[in-house]
Design a protein around this motif. Sequence first.
Motif, PDB file in Angstrom:
ATOM      1  N   HIS A  86       0.829  -1.210   0.000  1.00 22.39           N
ATOM      2  CA  HIS A  86       0.000   0.000   0.000  1.00 22.39           C
ATOM      3  C   HIS A  86       0.862   1.258   0.000  1.00 22.39           C
ATOM      4  CE1 HIS A  86      -3.770  -2.082   0.308  1.00 22.39           C
ATOM      5  NE2 HIS A  86      -3.347  -2.751   1.381  1.00 22.39           N
ATOM      6  N   SER A  87       1.945   1.227   0.743  1.00 22.97           N
ATOM      7  CA  SER A  87       2.851   2.374   0.786  1.00 22.97           C
ATOM      8  C   SER A  87       3.485   2.602  -0.574  1.00 22.97           C
ATOM      9  CB  SER A  87       3.951   2.159   1.825  1.00 22.97           C
ATOM     10  OG  SER A  87       3.404   2.116   3.111  1.00 22.97           O
ATOM     11  N   GLU A  88       3.895   1.536  -1.217  1.00 19.56           N
ATOM     12  CA  GLU A  88       4.495   1.658  -2.551  1.00 19.56           C
ATOM     13  C   GLU A  88       3.488   2.208  -3.550  1.00 19.56           C
ATOM     14  OE1 GLU A  88       6.119  -2.166  -3.565  1.00 19.56           O
ATOM     15  OE2 GLU A  88       7.612  -2.069  -1.966  1.00 19.56           O
ATOM     16  N   LYS A  89       2.263   1.740  -3.465  1.00 18.24           N
ATOM     17  CA  LYS A  89       1.226   2.231  -4.378  1.00 18.24           C
ATOM     18  C   LYS A  89       0.928   3.705  -4.115  1.00 18.24           C
ATOM     19  CE  LYS A  89      -3.187   1.086  -6.379  1.00 18.24           C
ATOM     20  NZ  LYS A  89      -4.245   0.111  -6.533  1.00 18.24           N
ATOM     21  N   ALA A  90       0.821   4.083  -2.835  1.00 18.73           N
ATOM     22  CA  ALA A  90       0.568   5.486  -2.491  1.00 18.73           C
ATOM     23  C   ALA A  90       1.694   6.370  -3.018  1.00 18.73           C
ATOM     24  CB  ALA A  90       0.422   5.648  -0.977  1.00 18.73           C
ATOM     25  N   TYR A  91       2.941   5.939  -2.819  1.00 25.79           N
ATOM     26  CA  TYR A  91       4.096   6.707  -3.291  1.00 25.79           C
ATOM     27  C   TYR A  91       4.051   6.853  -4.812  1.00 25.79           C
ATOM     28  CZ  TYR A  91       8.910   8.112  -4.106  1.00 25.79           C
ATOM     29  OH  TYR A  91      10.037   8.785  -4.519  1.00 25.79           O
ATOM     30  N   ALA A  92       3.762   5.776  -5.513  1.00 30.71           N
ATOM     31  CA  ALA A  92       3.698   5.815  -6.978  1.00 30.71           C
ATOM     32  C   ALA A  92       2.585   6.746  -7.452  1.00 30.71           C
ATOM     33  CB  ALA A  92       3.488   4.410  -7.540  1.00 30.71           C
ATOM     34  N   LEU A  93       1.440   6.718  -6.789  1.00 27.20           N
ATOM     35  CA  LEU A  93       0.335   7.598  -7.180  1.00 27.20           C
ATOM     36  C   LEU A  93       0.673   9.064  -6.923  1.00 27.20           C
ATOM     37  CD1 LEU A  93      -2.701   5.510  -5.878  1.00 27.20           C
ATOM     38  CD2 LEU A  93      -2.108   5.979  -8.268  1.00 27.20           C
ATOM     39  N   LEU A  94       1.315   9.352  -5.809  1.00 24.96           N
ATOM     40  CA  LEU A  94       1.701  10.729  -5.507  1.00 24.96           C
ATOM     41  C   LEU A  94       2.740  11.237  -6.504  1.00 24.96           C
ATOM     42  CD1 LEU A  94       1.818  10.483  -1.626  1.00 24.96           C
ATOM     43  CD2 LEU A  94       0.142  11.757  -2.994  1.00 24.96           C
ATOM     44  N   LYS A  95       3.707  10.388  -6.840  1.00 27.08           N
ATOM     45  CA  LYS A  95       4.714  10.778  -7.836  1.00 27.08           C
ATOM     46  C   LYS A  95       4.049  11.013  -9.194  1.00 27.08           C
ATOM     47  CE  LYS A  95       8.728  10.678  -7.590  1.00 27.08           C
ATOM     48  NZ  LYS A  95       9.723  11.716  -7.468  1.00 27.08           N
ATOM     49  N   ALA A  96       3.087  10.178  -9.558  1.00 28.04           N
ATOM     50  CA  ALA A  96       2.374  10.346 -10.825  1.00 28.04           C
ATOM     51  C   ALA A  96       1.589  11.660 -10.827  1.00 28.04           C
ATOM     52  CB  ALA A  96       1.445   9.163 -11.080  1.00 28.04           C
ATOM     53  N   ASP A  97       0.955  11.999  -9.709  1.00 27.19           N
ATOM     54  CA  ASP A  97       0.231  13.269  -9.625  1.00 27.19           C
ATOM     55  C   ASP A  97       1.191  14.451  -9.731  1.00 27.19           C
ATOM     56  OD1 ASP A  97      -2.171  11.970  -9.451  1.00 27.19           O
ATOM     57  OD2 ASP A  97      -2.446  12.325  -7.301  1.00 27.19           O
ATOM     58  N   ALA A  98       2.349  14.344  -9.107  1.00 32.81           N
ATOM     59  CA  ALA A  98       3.355  15.407  -9.210  1.00 32.81           C
ATOM     60  C   ALA A  98       3.807  15.568 -10.664  1.00 32.81           C
ATOM     61  CB  ALA A  98       4.549  15.105  -8.305  1.00 32.81           C
ATOM     62  N   GLU A  99       3.983  14.460 -11.362  1.00 29.64           N
ATOM     63  CA  GLU A  99       4.398  14.517 -12.764  1.00 29.64           C
ATOM     64  C   GLU A  99       3.301  15.135 -13.630  1.00 29.64           C
ATOM     65  OE1 GLU A  99       6.791  14.104 -16.142  1.00 29.64           O
ATOM     66  OE2 GLU A  99       7.243  14.193 -14.013  1.00 29.64           O
ATOM     67  N   LYS A 100       2.051  14.859 -13.337  1.00 30.23           N
ATOM     68  CA  LYS A 100       0.937  15.469 -14.076  1.00 30.23           C
ATOM     69  C   LYS A 100       0.943  16.980 -13.903  1.00 30.23           C
ATOM     70  CE  LYS A 100      -2.191  11.540 -13.720  1.00 30.23           C
ATOM     71  NZ  LYS A 100      -3.408  11.047 -13.063  1.00 30.23           N
ATOM     72  N   ILE A 101       1.221  17.437 -12.689  1.00 30.38           N
ATOM     73  CA  ILE A 101       1.295  18.881 -12.435  1.00 30.38           C
ATOM     74  C   ILE A 101       2.439  19.485 -13.241  1.00 30.38           C
ATOM     75  CG2 ILE A 101       1.783  20.656 -10.709  1.00 30.38           C
ATOM     76  CD1 ILE A 101       0.341  18.797  -8.668  1.00 30.38           C
ATOM     77  N   ARG A 102       3.589  18.833 -13.237  1.00 26.02           N
ATOM     78  CA  ARG A 102       4.733  19.349 -13.983  1.00 26.02           C
ATOM     79  C   ARG A 102       4.397  19.454 -15.460  1.00 26.02           C
ATOM     80  NH1 ARG A 102       8.195  18.206 -17.425  1.00 26.02           N
ATOM     81  NH2 ARG A 102       7.622  16.036 -17.582  1.00 26.02           N
ATOM     82  N   LYS A 103       3.766  18.428 -16.005  1.00 21.87           N
ATOM     83  CA  LYS A 103       3.403  18.450 -17.427  1.00 21.87           C
ATOM     84  C   LYS A 103       2.357  19.514 -17.722  1.00 21.87           C
ATOM     85  CE  LYS A 103       4.614  13.714 -18.574  1.00 21.87           C
ATOM     86  NZ  LYS A 103       4.108  12.390 -18.977  1.00 21.87           N
ATOM     87  N   LEU A 104       1.381  19.664 -16.836  1.00 25.60           N
ATOM     88  CA  LEU A 104       0.367  20.694 -17.016  1.00 25.60           C
ATOM     89  C   LEU A 104       0.998  22.079 -17.089  1.00 25.60           C
ATOM     90  CD1 LEU A 104      -2.663  21.627 -16.939  1.00 25.60           C
ATOM     91  CD2 LEU A 104      -2.370  21.765 -14.466  1.00 25.60           C
ATOM     92  N   ILE A 105       1.899  22.352 -16.176  1.00 27.59           N
ATOM     93  CA  ILE A 105       2.556  23.657 -16.139  1.00 27.59           C
ATOM     94  C   ILE A 105       3.443  23.837 -17.367  1.00 27.59           C
ATOM     95  CG2 ILE A 105       4.140  25.133 -14.844  1.00 27.59           C
ATOM     96  CD1 ILE A 105       1.261  24.636 -13.608  1.00 27.59           C
ATOM     97  N   GLU A 106       4.137  22.785 -17.769  1.00 27.66           N
ATOM     98  CA  GLU A 106       4.985  22.853 -18.960  1.00 27.66           C
ATOM     99  C   GLU A 106       4.154  23.213 -20.197  1.00 27.66           C
ATOM    100  OE1 GLU A 106       7.426  19.677 -21.637  1.00 27.66           O
ATOM    101  OE2 GLU A 106       7.637  19.509 -19.470  1.00 27.66           O
ATOM    102  N   VAL A 107       3.041  22.550 -20.384  1.00 30.34           N
ATOM    103  CA  VAL A 107       2.173  22.826 -21.529  1.00 30.34           C
ATOM    104  C   VAL A 107       1.627  24.249 -21.441  1.00 30.34           C
ATOM    105  CG1 VAL A 107      -0.069  22.253 -22.564  1.00 30.34           C
ATOM    106  CG2 VAL A 107       1.542  20.442 -21.989  1.00 30.34           C
ATOM    107  N   GLN A 108       1.212  24.636 -20.259  1.00 30.08           N
ATOM    108  CA  GLN A 108       0.659  25.964 -20.077  1.00 30.08           C
ATOM    109  C   GLN A 108       1.693  27.039 -20.392  1.00 30.08           C
ATOM    110  OE1 GLN A 108      -1.011  26.516 -16.221  1.00 30.08           O
ATOM    111  NE2 GLN A 108      -2.478  28.002 -16.951  1.00 30.08           N
ATOM    112  N   MET A 109       2.906  26.846 -19.923  1.00 27.24           N
ATOM    113  CA  MET A 109       3.939  27.850 -20.146  1.00 27.24           C
ATOM    114  C   MET A 109       4.361  27.908 -21.603  1.00 27.24           C
ATOM    115  SD  MET A 109       6.229  27.608 -16.717  1.00 27.24           S
ATOM    116  CE  MET A 109       7.211  29.048 -17.114  1.00 27.24           C
ATOM    117  N   GLU A 110       4.405  26.775 -22.269  1.00 31.71           N
ATOM    118  CA  GLU A 110       4.846  26.754 -23.658  1.00 31.71           C
ATOM    119  C   GLU A 110       3.776  27.238 -24.625  1.00 31.71           C
ATOM    120  OE1 GLU A 110       6.180  22.784 -24.388  1.00 31.71           O
ATOM    121  OE2 GLU A 110       8.142  23.167 -23.520  1.00 31.71           O
TER     122      GLU A 110
END
Length: 88
Positions: free
Chosen positions: A4-28
């Motif tokens: 469960h901890s591994e899954k939670a960590y993976a989901l949080l990292k995936a959400d962080a990556e989605k934010i990074r991509k969203l901001i990248e697209v928005q800025m570009e």
Amino acid sequence: MTEHSEKAYALLKADAEKIRKLIEVQMENLTMPQCPLYEEVLDTQMFGLSREIDFAIRLNLIDEKTGKQILSELERRLAAFHEATVGK
């Protein structure tokens, strides 16, 4: 880490990556970094991620240090991307 901890960590990292991509697209493609809409989206997304991390910490799925690491890594990546984009 438990499964469960591994899954939670993976989901949080995936959400962080989605934010990074969203901001990248928005800025570009959509707006300048100083735009209030950009800042509001970033603030909202970062707040949401921090709440997810707090929830995972309270459930003992991740420790506080790991949660802070996820946020600080995203903040560093966004700052570096912002610097590179503003310099264009």
